[in-house]
Design an enzyme around this catalytic site. Structure first.
Site, PDB file in Angstrom:
ATOM      1  N   LYS A  44      -1.493   3.432  -5.109  1.00 31.22           N
ATOM      2  CA  LYS A  44      -2.037   3.601  -4.083  1.00 31.22           C
ATOM      3  C   LYS A  44      -3.722   2.598  -4.070  1.00 31.22           C
ATOM      4  O   LYS A  44      -4.581   3.424  -5.085  1.00 31.22           O
ATOM      5  CB  LYS A  44      -1.879   4.499  -3.125  1.00 31.22           C
ATOM      6  CG  LYS A  44      -2.422   3.901  -1.705  1.00 31.22           C
ATOM      7  CD  LYS A  44      -1.274   4.586  -0.682  1.00 31.22           C
ATOM      8  CE  LYS A  44      -1.776   4.390   0.690  1.00 31.22           C
ATOM      9  NZ  LYS A  44      -1.050   3.303   1.012  1.00 31.22           N
ATOM     10  N   GLY A  49      -6.970   8.765  -9.370  1.00 31.41           N
ATOM     11  CA  GLY A  49      -5.968   7.570 -10.312  1.00 31.41           C
ATOM     12  C   GLY A  49      -6.452   5.921 -10.382  1.00 31.41           C
ATOM     13  O   GLY A  49      -6.640   5.374 -11.348  1.00 31.41           O
ATOM     14  N   CYS A  50      -5.976   5.873  -9.403  1.00 30.78           N
ATOM     15  CA  CYS A  50      -5.765   4.286  -9.398  1.00 30.78           C
ATOM     16  C   CYS A  50      -7.325   2.911  -9.334  1.00 30.78           C
ATOM     17  O   CYS A  50      -7.118   2.768 -10.263  1.00 30.78           O
ATOM     18  CB  CYS A  50      -5.119   3.707  -7.513  1.00 30.78           C
ATOM     19  SG  CYS A  50      -3.380   3.915  -8.379  1.00 30.78           S
ATOM     20  N   THR A  51      -7.858   4.488  -8.590  1.00 26.38           N
ATOM     21  CA  THR A  51      -9.330   3.754  -8.950  1.00 26.38           C
ATOM     22  C   THR A  51      -9.442   3.859 -10.347  1.00 26.38           C
ATOM     23  O   THR A  51      -9.982   3.010 -10.527  1.00 26.38           O
ATOM     24  CB  THR A  51     -10.566   4.065  -7.546  1.00 26.38           C
ATOM     25  OG1 THR A  51      -9.271   4.220  -6.636  1.00 26.38           O
ATOM     26  CG2 THR A  51     -11.866   3.665  -7.825  1.00 26.38           C
ATOM     27  N   ALA A  54      -7.996   1.013 -12.108  1.00 28.58           N
ATOM     28  CA  ALA A  54      -8.672  -0.238 -11.690  1.00 28.58           C
ATOM     29  C   ALA A  54     -10.078  -0.726 -12.778  1.00 28.58           C
ATOM     30  O   ALA A  54     -10.285  -1.983 -13.203  1.00 28.58           O
ATOM     31  CB  ALA A  54      -8.513  -0.523 -10.298  1.00 28.58           C
TER      32      ALA A  54
END
Length: 160
Positions: A44, A49-51, A54
Site C-alpha cells: 500500500k 514499509g512501502c514508503t 520505495a
C-alpha cells in the site's frame, strides 16, 4: 481455481502485464524487454514499509541505472494514489496500478496475510528480477524494505 497455489519460479517466463502507471499511461512488460527489470510488489502507498522500500530504491537510483536495471512497483492502489505517492517522495521509476488484481494473482503474490491478529487478503511483499530475455532470474520473498535495494544491486553483480 485457487489463486493461492499459483506460483512462478526462477527460470519461468515472467507473466505479461498491461497496467496504467501513475500518469495514467498504459505500460506493458514488453516495453522493458532487452534489459534487466525489477518488478516489486508492495502492499500500500504511504505506509511505513512501502514508503521505506520505495525511497531506498529512489536513493539508489543512480546505481540501478548504472547497472542497467529498470524498476516497476506494483500495488492494487489507484492511479491517483500512485501519482500522489510518487510525487510526494520524488520516485523516479514507474508505479503501476493493479486495481483488478490480475497481475498480483498472475505472479502469485496475492493471498492471505495476518497483521496484529487479523487475517485478510493482500499483497505479500515480493519482488522478481527479470532478465533481458523475460525470464525470472531471482525471486525475493519476505522482503526487508530498508535492505531490498542494496540486496538487488548486490545480486545483479553476480548475475551479470
Amino acid at each position: 481455481m485457487n489463486k493461492e497455489n499459483k506460483k512462478l519460479n526462477v527460470g519461468d517466463v515472467a507473466a505479461q502485464f498491461s497496467l496504467p502507471d501513475q500518469n495514467s499511461n498504459v505500460r506493458t512488460l514488453k516495453e522493458f524487454s532487452d534489459k534487466w527489470l525489477l518488478i516489486y510488489f508492495y502492499p500500500k502507498d504511504n505506509t511505513p514499509g512501502c514508503t521505506t522500500e520505495a525511497c531506498e530504491i529512489r536513493d539508489n537510483w543512480g546505481e540501478f541505472k548504472k547497472a542497467g536495471i529498470g524498476v516497476v512497483g506494483i500495488s492494487t492502489d489507484s492511479v491517483e494514489s500512485h501519482k500522489k505517492f510518487g510525487g510526494k517522495h520524488s520516485l523516479p521509476f514507474t508505479i503501476l496500478s493493479d486495481t483488478e488484481k490480475k497481475v498480483v494473482e498472475a505472479y502469485g503474490v496475492w493471498g492471505m496475510k495476518s497483521f496484529m491478529g487479523k487475517t485478510f487478503m493482500g499483497i505479500r511483499r515480493t519482488s522478481f528480477l527479470i532478465d533481458p530475455r523475460g525470464k525470472i532470474a531471482k525471486i525475493y520473498e519476505n522482503v526487508k524494505p530498508a535492505e531490498h535495494a542494496k540486496e538487488v544491486l548486490r545480486d545483479i553483480q553476480s548475475l551479470l
